[in-house]
Structure formats: C-alpha cells, structure tokens
Design a protein around this motif. Structure first.
Motif, PDB file in Angstrom:
ATOM      1  N   UNK A  25       1.052  -1.084   0.038  1.00 31.82           N
ATOM      2  CA  UNK A  25      -0.135   0.077  -0.048  1.00 31.82           C
ATOM      3  C   UNK A  25       0.851   1.387   0.140  1.00 31.82           C
ATOM      4  N   UNK A  26       1.820   1.140   0.845  1.00 33.28           N
ATOM      5  CA  UNK A  26       2.637   2.500   0.840  1.00 33.28           C
ATOM      6  C   UNK A  26       3.703   2.625  -0.413  1.00 33.28           C
ATOM      7  N   UNK A  27       4.026   1.642  -0.965  1.00 38.20           N
ATOM      8  CA  UNK A  27       4.452   1.878  -2.269  1.00 38.20           C
ATOM      9  C   UNK A  27       3.751   2.090  -3.528  1.00 38.20           C
ATOM     10  N   UNK A  30       9.636  19.552 -14.936  1.00 39.53           N
ATOM     11  CA  UNK A  30       8.565  19.474 -14.002  1.00 39.53           C
ATOM     12  C   UNK A  30       7.065  19.696 -14.511  1.00 39.53           C
ATOM     13  N   UNK A  31       7.138  20.482 -15.409  1.00 41.53           N
ATOM     14  CA  UNK A  31       5.428  20.529 -16.354  1.00 41.53           C
ATOM     15  C   UNK A  31       5.105  19.238 -16.832  1.00 41.53           C
ATOM     16  N   UNK A  32       5.910  18.547 -17.454  1.00 37.92           N
ATOM     17  CA  UNK A  32       5.883  17.236 -18.160  1.00 37.92           C
ATOM     18  C   UNK A  32       5.507  16.226 -17.025  1.00 37.92           C
ATOM     19  N   UNK A  33       6.257  16.248 -15.960  1.00 39.43           N
ATOM     20  CA  UNK A  33       6.101  15.257 -14.829  1.00 39.43           C
ATOM     21  C   UNK A  33       4.717  15.475 -14.057  1.00 39.43           C
ATOM     22  N   UNK A  60      -0.407  12.967 -13.196  1.00 45.50           N
ATOM     23  CA  UNK A  60      -1.924  13.220 -13.005  1.00 45.50           C
ATOM     24  C   UNK A  60      -2.354  11.734 -13.693  1.00 45.50           C
ATOM     25  N   UNK A  61      -1.570  11.315 -14.775  1.00 46.37           N
ATOM     26  CA  UNK A  61      -2.105   9.829 -15.197  1.00 46.37           C
ATOM     27  C   UNK A  61      -1.934   8.732 -14.452  1.00 46.37           C
ATOM     28  N   UNK A  62      -0.903   8.897 -13.686  1.00 52.63           N
ATOM     29  CA  UNK A  62      -0.699   7.815 -12.716  1.00 52.63           C
ATOM     30  C   UNK A  62      -1.852   7.808 -11.617  1.00 52.63           C
ATOM     31  N   UNK A  63      -2.257   9.115 -11.209  1.00 54.23           N
ATOM     32  CA  UNK A  63      -3.273   9.056 -10.185  1.00 54.23           C
ATOM     33  C   UNK A  63      -4.693   8.611 -11.043  1.00 54.23           C
ATOM     34  N   UNK A  64      -4.913   8.945 -12.157  1.00 53.81           N
ATOM     35  CA  UNK A  64      -6.032   8.298 -12.747  1.00 53.81           C
ATOM     36  C   UNK A  64      -6.020   6.887 -13.017  1.00 53.81           C
ATOM     37  N   UNK A  65      -4.832   6.402 -13.183  1.00 61.26           N
ATOM     38  CA  UNK A  65      -4.882   4.883 -13.267  1.00 61.26           C
ATOM     39  C   UNK A  65      -4.770   4.074 -12.042  1.00 61.26           C
ATOM     40  N   UNK A  69       1.908   9.175  -6.443  1.00 58.88           N
ATOM     41  CA  UNK A  69       1.655  10.197  -6.029  1.00 58.88           C
ATOM     42  C   UNK A  69       2.941  11.261  -5.868  1.00 58.88           C
ATOM     43  N   UNK A  70       4.157  10.461  -5.756  1.00 61.81           N
ATOM     44  CA  UNK A  70       5.259  11.263  -5.759  1.00 61.81           C
ATOM     45  C   UNK A  70       5.549  11.762  -6.946  1.00 61.81           C
TER      46      UNK A  70
END
Length: 149
Positions: A54-56, A94-97, A102-107, A62-63
């Motif tokens: 869960x932590x990983x 940073x802009x691209x990251x 955002x895509x990782x969060x959606x996934x 999110x990081x």
C-alpha cells in the motif's frame, strides 16, 4: 522542442495515454548495458507485505518525478543567460512530470475502483513507467544501468 505523442498502455491493462515533450535527442539504448528500473527492486517485498505494498503503490503514484541533474554540468553563475537556460530544463521537466503524475493518479483511482490489490497497482505503475519515453525515464532517475552485463 518536438512534441511526441506517446501511447502509454501496458500489456496488462488498457489505461492512460500521454502527450509529452521529447526532452532530449539522446539515445539511451546500448546493447552492452542492462537497464533496470529502480522501482523493480521492491517487487518481492511488495508482493509479500500488504502494508508495504500500500505504501509503495501510493509512493510510486503520488510522488512526482523530479529531474536528476549533475551540478558539475551547470554553467557558471557569471553567465546568467546560460544558467537560466540550464535551470529552465528542470522547469520544463516539472511541467511534463505533472502530466505524468496526473495519469498515474487516474490509473491508480481506476484500478482501486476495480478492486485491484496494492501489489497489482504497484506493478502496473512500473509497467506504466516503462512505457514513458526513454529520455524521460533517464532524466527522472528511473533507470539504473549495469555496464558489466
């Protein structure tokens, strides 16, 4: 800069796509090197420890990525134009990251909603990261290269 449309889909899922900027013209492929993702080293522990999983899963999702820099390559502070240009590379990254995060969060949210385990989410995030352009992966410090392979 060239805009690169990259479809980000792992073989394990049907999630996300990204439009990102090609950050460099450097090729990171070398036949004499073995490339491994830094997050891969945690797979066994993630698979065997649900709390760690869960932590990983949250950490990898999110990081935001930050651009790794070699301060030895920084231009002298006495050349403000060159120094600003050098520093602006990190701002662009940073802009691209931010878009990638955002895509990782959606996934993550999609997989959680479908009842996926944290270990599955973690592994899917690694698969997602591996589909990102190689120059992004290298600049984000996602890769470790074993030159003796």
């Amino acid at each position: 800069m060239m805009i690169l449309n990259t479809s980000i889909q792992s073989t394990a899922s049907k999630f996300a796509s990204v439009k990102t900027t090609d950050l460099s013209n450097q090729a990171t492929h070398a036949s004499s090197t073995a490339v491994k993702h830094t997050w891969d080293s945690f797979r066994d522990d993630v698979g065997s420890d649900p709390v760690f999983a869960r932590e990983m899963a949250e950490a990898i999702t999110f990081i935001p990525n930050k651009m790794t820099v070699n301060l030895n390559e920084a231009p002298p502070l006495t050349d403000p134009v060159a120094h600003k240009k050098w520093a602006d590379q990190s701002v662009e990254f940073d802009r691209i990251a931010e878009q990638v995060t955002e895509q990782r969060i959606a996934l993550f949210n999609r997989m959680k909603g479908e009842g996926a385990s944290d270990a599955d989410i973690y592994n899917e995030m690694i698969a997602f990261n591996k589909t990102l352009p190689m120059d992004y992966q290298a600049k984000a410090g996602m890769l470790s290269v074993n030159r003796s392979a």
